[in-house]
Write a protein that holds these residues in place. Sequence first.
Motif, short mmCIF file in Angstrom:
data_model
loop_
_atom_site.label_atom_id
_atom_site.label_comp_id
_atom_site.label_asym_id
_atom_site.label_seq_id
_atom_site.Cartn_x
_atom_site.Cartn_y
_atom_site.Cartn_z
N MET A 1 0.85 -1.08 0.19
CA MET A 1 0.03 -0.19 -0.15
C MET A 1 0.93 1.34 -0.03
O MET A 1 1.90 1.19 -0.01
CB MET A 1 -0.73 0.08 1.09
N THR A 2 0.29 2.33 0.07
CA THR A 2 0.83 3.73 0.11
C THR A 2 0.39 4.57 1.43
O THR A 2 -0.56 4.18 2.08
CB THR A 2 0.77 4.53 -1.02
N ILE A 3 1.16 5.55 1.39
CA ILE A 3 0.89 6.45 2.60
C ILE A 3 -0.53 7.02 2.33
O ILE A 3 -0.92 7.47 1.33
CB ILE A 3 1.80 7.57 2.68
N GLY A 4 -1.33 6.88 3.52
CA GLY A 4 -2.56 7.65 3.32
C GLY A 4 -3.56 6.92 4.13
O GLY A 4 -3.52 6.12 5.00
N PHE A 5 -5.19 6.87 3.56
CA PHE A 5 -6.18 6.38 4.25
C PHE A 5 -7.38 6.23 3.30
O PHE A 5 -7.45 6.70 2.47
CB PHE A 5 -6.82 7.10 5.56
N ILE A 6 -8.06 5.07 3.73
CA ILE A 6 -9.24 4.54 2.86
C ILE A 6 -10.49 5.74 3.49
O ILE A 6 -10.70 5.67 4.70
CB ILE A 6 -9.68 3.32 3.20
N TYR A 7 -11.08 6.34 2.47
CA TYR A 7 -12.19 7.18 2.89
C TYR A 7 -13.41 6.95 2.43
O TYR A 7 -14.29 7.44 2.93
CB TYR A 7 -11.92 8.65 2.61
N THR A 8 -13.74 5.93 1.36
CA THR A 8 -15.02 5.46 1.15
C THR A 8 -14.89 4.17 0.56
O THR A 8 -14.10 3.91 -0.54
CB THR A 8 -15.91 6.51 0.01
N ASP A 16 -0.36 15.05 -0.18
CA ASP A 16 0.68 15.58 -1.05
C ASP A 16 2.06 14.98 -0.18
O ASP A 16 2.00 14.53 0.99
CB ASP A 16 0.80 17.01 -1.12
N LYS A 17 3.24 15.09 -0.76
CA LYS A 17 4.57 14.60 -0.28
C LYS A 17 4.99 15.56 0.86
O LYS A 17 5.87 15.32 1.48
CB LYS A 17 5.42 14.57 -1.27
N THR A 18 4.23 16.69 1.21
CA THR A 18 4.71 17.76 2.10
C THR A 18 4.18 17.42 3.57
O THR A 18 3.86 18.12 4.28
CB THR A 18 4.34 19.20 1.92
N MET A 19 3.88 16.22 3.82
CA MET A 19 3.00 15.55 5.10
C MET A 19 4.12 15.96 6.09
O MET A 19 5.49 15.80 5.96
CB MET A 19 2.68 14.30 4.98
#
Length: 124
Positions: A1-8, A16-19
């Motif tokens: 997977m990748t950085i982030g979250f499931i939203y629906t 964005d890469k500026t996290m």
Amino acid sequence: MTIGFIYTGSSYATPDKTMSKKSDPKVLLSKFGDGYEQRVADGINSLQETYSIQFKTRTKEFIDDVVGFLDTQKGVSKFAFRIPDSNSGGGEKEIKVVCNTYNTVYEYDNFYTLTATLRRVYEA
């Protein structure tokens, strides 16, 4: 997977890469008159972490969907968030977060920007 979250359902939101990540250790501190002090961690999960994320110049539909997801969480319900894990040689790990603050900027036409602050929670 990748950085982030499931939203629906199965839709995935990758910021964005500026996290950025802010760490704030909770410490109990006792100071004495001669300048001496003692410190001890406050609790078993004493490291408070917040993540600032941004979705810049995304479509109205995408931002509306992510905001709808955050609205339903109401800053109370936790959700899974995937972050980089520097301890695993460039891998990632999943943590639980809540989102108490988010802001939508209406850029132009059908493109918006969303910024959000996610706070890590230590619960099952």
